[in-house]
Design a protein around this motif. Structure first.
Motif, short mmCIF file in Angstrom:
data_model
loop_
_atom_site.label_atom_id
_atom_site.label_comp_id
_atom_site.label_asym_id
_atom_site.label_seq_id
_atom_site.Cartn_x
_atom_site.Cartn_y
_atom_site.Cartn_z
N CYS A 188 8.23 -1.36 -0.17
CA CYS A 188 6.97 -0.81 0.34
C CYS A 188 6.26 -1.91 1.14
CB CYS A 188 6.08 -0.35 -0.82
SG CYS A 188 4.56 0.45 -0.28
N ILE A 189 6.07 -1.65 2.42
CA ILE A 189 5.39 -2.62 3.29
C ILE A 189 3.90 -2.30 3.32
CG2 ILE A 189 5.24 -3.56 5.62
CD1 ILE A 189 8.18 -2.95 5.99
N ILE A 190 3.09 -3.32 3.09
CA ILE A 190 1.64 -3.13 3.02
C ILE A 190 0.96 -4.20 3.87
CG2 ILE A 190 -0.37 -3.02 1.49
CD1 ILE A 190 1.46 -2.25 -0.79
N PRO A 191 0.13 -3.81 4.84
CA PRO A 191 -0.59 -4.81 5.64
C PRO A 191 -1.49 -5.69 4.78
CG PRO A 191 -0.70 -2.65 6.67
CD PRO A 191 -0.13 -2.45 5.30
N ALA A 192 -1.71 -6.92 5.22
CA ALA A 192 -2.53 -7.87 4.46
C ALA A 192 -3.95 -7.38 4.26
CB ALA A 192 -2.54 -9.22 5.19
N SER A 193 -4.42 -6.49 5.14
CA SER A 193 -5.81 -6.02 5.07
C SER A 193 -5.99 -4.82 4.14
CB SER A 193 -6.30 -5.63 6.47
OG SER A 193 -5.49 -4.56 6.98
N ALA A 194 -4.93 -4.38 3.49
CA ALA A 194 -4.99 -3.12 2.73
C ALA A 194 -5.91 -3.22 1.52
CB ALA A 194 -3.59 -2.74 2.27
N HIS A 195 -6.33 -2.05 1.06
CA HIS A 195 -7.14 -1.91 -0.14
C HIS A 195 -6.40 -2.52 -1.33
CE1 HIS A 195 -9.53 0.18 -3.27
NE2 HIS A 195 -10.46 0.21 -2.35
N GLY A 196 -7.14 -3.16 -2.23
CA GLY A 196 -6.53 -3.90 -3.34
C GLY A 196 -5.68 -3.07 -4.27
N THR A 197 -5.98 -1.77 -4.37
CA THR A 197 -5.17 -0.95 -5.27
C THR A 197 -3.81 -0.62 -4.69
OG1 THR A 197 -6.27 1.01 -4.38
CG2 THR A 197 -7.13 0.13 -6.44
N ASN A 198 -3.64 -0.74 -3.35
CA ASN A 198 -2.37 -0.37 -2.73
C ASN A 198 -1.18 -1.13 -3.30
OD1 ASN A 198 -3.42 0.42 0.73
ND2 ASN A 198 -3.86 1.43 -1.21
#
Length: 949
Positions: free
Chosen positions: A590-600
């Motif tokens: 799962c790729i998640i951008p550094a700016s994502a919401h903390g729960t992601n």
């Protein structure tokens, strides 16, 4: 102004304000502003196909007609849900009071002392009744709390157990069916092996790390777990117990057996059934696990003057800090419901709670005795409120329904009957009459309840509880009303001023939307009642699902997730199931951008995925080149991309369709976090940008109030290929043809508050929804324009526009000793709650005004911010004791005979003229978080004990 148009009441900006605001922003009209904000290739080409907007009057009549389609039977189904009597003083002064239901999560402790005290009361109730050392400030429901217990015990396994890869978790067959289903959901991605069976036949071997027991069991039997727990402790097997909190006033509490965790629901403490929720779960454990406990803990500390103060303790446990290392993705709690449950205990006190419990038990014993006299066999040898009867279900069911009564039919020959607080002698007589008629006997008479007990002597509670003065002082309505008001005055909520929290969308929660929550026709329907008895609910829920699907452009919706974080998890679990159905069991990246919401990241890990973080560029957007590199590297194993849109930085990224295509080209699915949906509705949608699933925060975009930190609802909307995998429920069938197991305990989650979002959509209609989105974008850009003389906005779109929120950079002030926290605390003196502090970028404020604020309120907020900017300049030159570092200023401080500061009392308390007209006084000075974490106290204690600590 059309007085019958809800949009004109919901949207705060007047027609005559537009010209001034647009001039300030520097655009000719709204069309130009939207064109410069949202990329043209993702704009909707046609209007949403929604029903025409209703007036508030029309809607109330409409909803009343629907409520009358619900058949509100007397439900003795149990299974964790029981009719409860809401004291009118609590209903009127908390549930129906915007001073309580419109507050935000108490991150800013100085203006949330009332709510924090109410939550400390709640934690004390839980600790006392369970006999555990520490409790949190509520979780979402009993089933999710039990799942959190399992994962916490998994996380705290001994070093030897981790080394040996011990994965087995025993679940008693007497655990509630919805809890078992949720344990199955949570255990699978983590590799936990559930073993379900009879606890009396359990073999204590060293390949188990934990167990879950139900107390009393799902059909009412109360077991003595003393020896079981002793053997478990000897074998280093940790024990969690799901307990009925009201029963613990009479039963020996689990803490006295030596268990590790106790969970359950406080719904019985004055909370309506609401067709499944919202209800505040509880989670209590040993102090040894204080850094592993999920959710939030309220703790006692001191302020700058050494005065006792409250705040959320151990906040570094939260997923915003730990991200993919978090032990839970819990974000929303059930604060409003926890406040009500805690106040129920305050109102009744220990003796009142024992009276209620004894009455229920007496009713159950009376019923059991009379049914046995009729020749029926009652199976439970020791019970609190639930009896199990051998009788033909096919004979009893029609007779019961004729009298508008529901039982739980275990099988063809076994019936469970759970009694509750509302039961009268006449009710018990009616139940007995049904069974009498089944044997063709005459109607029997019951004139009183017995005083006989059917709880084994060794299981009866002997320890005291709720001895603190707060539970023994407010038993008259007058006293409780004043106590509630005293606490309310310490809290800043939306009924005082704008709460401009970015990503949290604190908008109007209209009175018309809230009124139905007080209705018995909506509040008193059991979640496991036959669906034909809940016709009104079924119409509302199906319509809401359809409308949300239309708004997002997707094929179907599940309302089951009861928070935004649960929605994230549900969406990822649907993606996981989709890949598995295609034979792609290897797809776990799962790729998640550094700016994502903390729960992601936390949600992704809980769903069994490995998190890969992608970079953002200097403009705060997803770095497409870096993303492409990572996608190609992990192409064979790519499961999903989690993206927030518009971004957490408040920008509509123009490369979004390129990004979603890239993921699809490599076999992945796109999950869109719906936290910022308030900038999309009616203008674009997740399907148009190329997403496959999104969750929606109904407590943000769709106007369910935050309630001081919950309730929330986080439904997921999915594209066609994910529809088969929408979650189900083991008691009432929901979900898709290949449904994943449960995400929350109730079939449709927190159904009662879904009425609010249904109301919001039906009264705004397509035009009102679209106008709300446009106005939210207008308001954000107006604030951006006004603050530009004093603050730098960190990120904007390609044409210099913000979406519905923006981030202002406060880091430059740090070189002169002013922190972003100082600005947040100083805003309290101006009567405002701070915007979101240091998220998603440390040292910044994220501002979101929403569409329901008026131009005068936007200007007051901007005036306050610009005044603070001037105070920052003054602080540079003075740099001694300045007004920012000493903020907030309390009434006690300003009226004290001693004033040793270089600035005036007026500057401290009334910095601008508008503050004088509507002053809010913080009740404590700045709290000391570090002191409270070093001296952790999380329940009510005598003031002397606090002083000693």
């Amino acid at each position: 102004m059309r007085t019958d148009l809800f949009a004109s009441r919901h949207i705060g900006i007047k027609k005559e304000d537009y010209k001034h605001m647009l001039q300030s922003i520097g655009v000719a009209n709204l069309e130009q502003l939207i064109y410069e904000t949202i990329p043209d290739d993702i704009r909707l080409k046609q209007d949403l196909q929604l029903s025409p907007a209703m007036s508030e009057h029309e809607f109330l009549n409409h909803l009343e007609a629907l409520s009358n389609k619900n058949k509100v039977f007397k439900s003795y189904i149990g299974l964790g849900y029981h009719e409860s009597l809401i004291p009118s003083v609590i209903k009127r002064n908390i549930l129906e009071n915007p001073g309580w239901y419109t507050a935000y999560t108490p991150y800013q402790a100085e203006i949330a002392q009332g709510r924090l005290e109410a939550l400390l009361n709640f934690q004390t109730v839980v600790c006392d009744l369970t006999a555990m050392e520490i409790a949190n400030a509520s979780l979402l429901d009993e089933s999710t709390a039990a799942a959190e217990a399992m994962t916490m015990l998994f996380d705290v396994r001994s070093r030897a157990q981790k080394k040996a890869n011990i994965l087995k978790f025993f679940v008693s067959e007497e655990v509630l069916p919805q809890t078992l289903s949720l344990l199955q959901t949570r255990s699978t991605p983590l590799g936990i092996e559930l073993v379900i069976g009879n606890h009396e036949e359990f073999t204590f071997t060293n390949d188990f790390f934990g167990v879950l027991l139900q107390y009393p069991g799902k059909y009412g039997q109360v077991h003595n777990f003393d020896s079981f727990v002793s053997k478990a402790n000897e074998n280093d097997i940790k024990v969690a117990v799901a307990a009925d909190i009201l029963s613990l006033t009479l039963l020996k509490p689990p803490g006295e057996f030596g268990v590790d965790v106790v969970v359950g629901t406080t719904q019985r403490f004055g909370i309506p059934l609401g067709y499944g929720g919202p209800h505040a779960a509880f989670f209590a454990t040993k102090e040894a696990y204080k850094r592993n406990i999920p959710g939030r803990i309220i703790g006692i500390t001191k302020d700058t003057d050494g005065k006792q103060a409250l705040r959320m303790a151990l906040q570094t446990r939260e997923q915003h800090i730990k991200r993919d290392k978090a032990t839970s993705n819990i974000c929303t709690a059930q604060v409003l419901l926890a406040v009500m449950a805690g106040m129920y205990a305050v109102y009744h006190g220990p003796e009142g709670l024992k009276y209620i419990a004894n009455k229920i038990h007496a009713a159950a014993v009376t019923l059991a005795t009379n049914l046995e006299q009729l020749g029926y066999k009652q199976l439970n040898t020791s019970f609190f409120d639930t009896i199990t009867i051998k009788a033909e279900s096919a004979v009893i069911k029609p007779l019961a329904e004729q009298k508008e009564i529901n039982f739980y039919y275990i099988d063809a020959n076994t019936i469970s009957i759970s009694l509750n607080e509302s039961v009268s002698v006449a009710d018990v007589e009616t139940i007995a009459t049904i069974f009498s008629e089944a044997k063709e006997n005459k109607t029997i008479q019951i004139t009183s309840f017995t005083d006989k007990k059917e709880i084994d002597q060794e299981l009866q509670r002997s320890s005291t509880f709720l001895e603190n003065p707060v539970f023994n002082s407010y038993h008259s309505e007058t006293e409780l009303m004043r106590y509630i008001k005293k606490l309310e005055r310490k809290d800043l909520a939306l009924n005082h001023s704008m709460i401009s929290l970015g990503s949290c969308t604190m908008k109007l929660n209209a009175a018309t939307q809230m009124l139905p929550l007080s209705s018995n026709q909506w509040g008193n329907v059991h979640p496991f009642a036959p669906v034909e008895q809940a016709e009104g609910y079924q119409i509302v829920l199906k319509e809401l699902e359809n409308d949300l699907s239309t708004i997002t452009g997707f094929a179907a919706t599940s309302l089951q997730p009861n928070s935004g974080a649960q929605g994230e998890y549900a969406g990822l679990m649907a993606i996981r199931a989709y890949h598995e159905s295609n034979g792609d069991t290897n797809r776990n990246i799962c790729i998640i951008p550094a700016s994502a919401h903390g729960t992601n990241p936390a949600s992704a890990v809980m769903a069994g995925m490995k998190v890969i973080v992608s970079k953002t560029d200097e403009r705060g957007n997803i770095d497409v080149a870096d993303l492409e590199e990572k996608v190609k590297l992990h192409s064979e194993n790519l499961s999903a991309l989690m993206v927030t849109y518009p971004s957490t930085h408040g920008v509509f990224e123009s490369s979004i369709k390129q990004i979603t295509k890239l993921i699809h080209d490599h076999g992945g699915q796109v999950y869109m976090d719906g936290a910022n949906m308030n900038a999309q509705v009616g203008l674009t949608n997740p399907a148009t940008i190329g997403a496959d699933v999104c969750h929606l925060n109904l407590h943000k975009t769709f106007a369910i109030p935050h309630g001081g930190g919950g309730p929330g609802v986080g439904p997921i909307c999915v594209a066609k290929q994910l529809v088969p995998f929408l979650p189900s429920n083991p008691v009432i069938k929901t979900g898709g043809s290949k449904a994943i197991t449960a995400i929350s305990g109730a079939p449709w989650g927190s159904s009662l508050v879904c009425l609010i979002s249904y109301s919001y959509i039906k009264m705004l209609g397509e035009k009102g929804l679209k106008q709300s989105t446009i106005t939210a974008i207008l308001n954000a850009n107006y604030i951006k324009s006004r603050l530009s003389s004093g603050f730098d906005v960190l990120y904007t779109g390609e044409k210099g526009r913000a979406a519905h929120e923006m981030i202002i950079d406060c880091r430059p002030f740090k070189q002169n000793g002013i922190e972003v926290t100082d600005i947040a605390k100083r805003l309290m003196d101006y009567g405002f709650h701070a915007p979101t502090v240091s998220f998603p970028v440390a040292g910044t404020l994220m501002i979101e005004p929403t569409e329901s604020e008026s131009l005068p309120e936007l200007d007051r907020f901007c005036d306050a911010m610009l005044s603070i900017r001037q105070e920052i300049e003054e602080a540079y030159s003075e740099n001694k004791d300045n007004v920012l570092k000493n903020a907030p200023h309390t009434l006690e401080m300003v009226t004290n005979d001693n004033w040793n500061f270089e600035y005036s009392r007026q500057k401290a308390a009334f910095p601008l003229d508008f503050v004088k007209e509507n002053k809010f006084w913080p009740s404590v000075r700045r709290v000391d978080d570090a002191y409270g974490d070093r001296n952790l106290i999380c329940s009510c204690i005598p003031i002397e004990a606090y002083a000693e600590a």
